[in-house]
Scaffold this motif. Structure first.
Motif, PDB file in Angstrom:
ATOM      1  N   UNK B  25       0.792  -1.221   0.000  1.00  0.00           N
ATOM      2  CA  UNK B  25       0.000   0.000   0.000  1.00  0.00           C
ATOM      3  C   UNK B  25       0.832   1.282   0.000  1.00  0.00           C
ATOM      4  N   UNK B  26       2.108   1.199   0.376  1.00  0.00           N
ATOM      5  CA  UNK B  26       2.942   2.411   0.420  1.00  0.00           C
ATOM      6  C   UNK B  26       3.841   2.535  -0.808  1.00  0.00           C
ATOM      7  N   UNK B  53       1.348  -2.160 -15.544  1.00  0.00           N
ATOM      8  CA  UNK B  53       0.568  -2.991 -16.455  1.00  0.00           C
ATOM      9  C   UNK B  53       0.679  -4.451 -16.045  1.00  0.00           C
ATOM     10  N   UNK B  54      -0.324  -5.226 -16.388  1.00  0.00           N
ATOM     11  CA  UNK B  54      -0.247  -6.661 -16.133  1.00  0.00           C
ATOM     12  C   UNK B  54       0.836  -7.259 -17.014  1.00  0.00           C
ATOM     13  N   UNK B  55       1.522  -8.248 -16.492  1.00  0.00           N
ATOM     14  CA  UNK B  55       2.617  -8.878 -17.210  1.00  0.00           C
ATOM     15  C   UNK B  55       2.422 -10.380 -17.224  1.00  0.00           C
ATOM     16  N   UNK B  56       2.907 -11.006 -18.306  1.00  0.00           N
ATOM     17  CA  UNK B  56       2.847 -12.466 -18.410  1.00  0.00           C
ATOM     18  C   UNK B  56       4.135 -12.963 -19.039  1.00  0.00           C
ATOM     19  N   UNK B  57       4.639 -14.062 -18.508  1.00  0.00           N
ATOM     20  CA  UNK B  57       5.746 -14.758 -19.159  1.00  0.00           C
ATOM     21  C   UNK B  57       5.468 -16.255 -19.097  1.00  0.00           C
ATOM     22  N   UNK B  58       6.477 -17.038 -19.428  1.00  0.00           N
ATOM     23  CA  UNK B  58       6.260 -18.481 -19.525  1.00  0.00           C
ATOM     24  C   UNK B  58       6.018 -19.127 -18.168  1.00  0.00           C
ATOM     25  N   UNK B  59       6.348 -18.434 -17.094  1.00  0.00           N
ATOM     26  CA  UNK B  59       6.175 -19.009 -15.763  1.00  0.00           C
ATOM     27  C   UNK B  59       4.865 -18.580 -15.112  1.00  0.00           C
ATOM     28  N   UNK B  66      -5.147  -1.152 -10.192  1.00  0.00           N
ATOM     29  CA  UNK B  66      -5.005   0.163 -10.819  1.00  0.00           C
ATOM     30  C   UNK B  66      -4.337   1.172  -9.886  1.00  0.00           C
ATOM     31  N   UNK B  67      -4.644   1.082  -8.585  1.00  0.00           N
ATOM     32  CA  UNK B  67      -4.000   2.002  -7.632  1.00  0.00           C
ATOM     33  C   UNK B  67      -2.613   1.519  -7.204  1.00  0.00           C
ATOM     34  N   UNK B  68      -2.201   0.376  -7.701  1.00  0.00           N
ATOM     35  CA  UNK B  68      -0.884  -0.232  -7.465  1.00  0.00           C
ATOM     36  C   UNK B  68      -0.633  -0.613  -6.006  1.00  0.00           C
ATOM     37  N   UNK B  69      -1.666  -0.644  -5.195  1.00  0.00           N
ATOM     38  CA  UNK B  69      -1.449  -0.948  -3.787  1.00  0.00           C
ATOM     39  C   UNK B  69      -1.424  -2.446  -3.507  1.00  0.00           C
TER      40      UNK B  69
END
Lengths: 114, 112
Positions: B25-26, B53-59, B66-69
């Motif tokens: 949250x901080x 942003x959402x991320x995806x890889x092979x794992x 959206x608020x990144x908390x």
């Protein structure tokens, strides 16, 4: 491509002794970081070496010291061992010193201080 | 670097998705969310990281609110080999040291 290697895998020392742990970085990496992981805890940052110079240090006393060699391998030295120094010591290498450089960890050296 | 909070343990059935939450949250604007895991008696292994942003890889996939908390690490089809301690770490992207601050992590147990 060789990964990060550490030696020895296990070590037993007595209180007051000195110990040297070794780390060979992954091919092409010029930065090595060392971490201490006590049983049941997450790893704690000790220090980082970039091109043979210390480049960041965690909250560890001066009896924890290190070296990085021209081939970018590294040593961690601990003097005047204490019982609480018993832990898994991990090294990690990366291709640069910045936080965005992915770190690759070795399998660790398990140190037991009696 | 911002502090993170994770549940100490979680179970997941083999073949199902494992969703591991992390609260940060901080977190500040220039801090990234990283995930590492540590299989028993091995060194930590990088999984994924992201900024907003959402991320995806092979794992795995990383979903950041959206608020990144908070964020969630998703292992889409967990296997027994995914049993490990998972660490959520927040760190500045521009720091000139690679220092990682590990918390206690979440112990994920994948069951047959």
């Amino acid at each position: 491509e060789t990964g990060v290697t550490q030696s020895p895998t296990h070590l037993i020392k007595t209180r007051g002794q000195q110990v040297t742990l070794r780390c060979s970085s992954q091919s092409g990496h010029n930065t090595v970081s060392w971490y201490q992981q006590a049983l049941g805890q997450g790893p704690q940052f000790i220090f980082q070496y970039y091109r043979e110079e210390e480049n960041g240090r965690g909250n560890f006393p001066p009896r924890f010291s290190g070296l990085q060699f021209p081939n970018y391998s590294s040593e961690l030295n601990v003097n005047a061992l204490e019982l609480d120094d018993s832990a898994l010591y991990l090294c990690a290498s990366s291709s640069g010193s910045f936080s965005y450089n992915e770190q690759f960890f070795g399998p660790g050296t398990r140190l037991t201080v009696l | 670097d911002a502090k993170t909070t994770q549940p100490p343990s979680m179970d997941c059935a083999e073949g199902r998705a494992a969703n591991l939450p992390c609260n940060h949250s901080t977190i500040s604007g220039n801090e990234y969310v990283y995930w590492y895991r540590q299989i028993h008696s091995q060194g930590p292994q990088y999984i994924i990281h992201g900024l907003k942003n959402n991320e995806t890889n092979e794992m795995a996939s990383l979903i950041i609110t959206e608020d990144r908390k908070s964020s969630t690490l998703i292992l889409p089809h967990a296997t027994l080999r995914d049993t490990a301690v998972y660490y959520c770490i927040v760190r500045r992207g521009s720091s000139n040291t690679g220092k990682l601050i590990f918390g206690q992590g979440t112990t994920l147990q994948v069951k047959p």
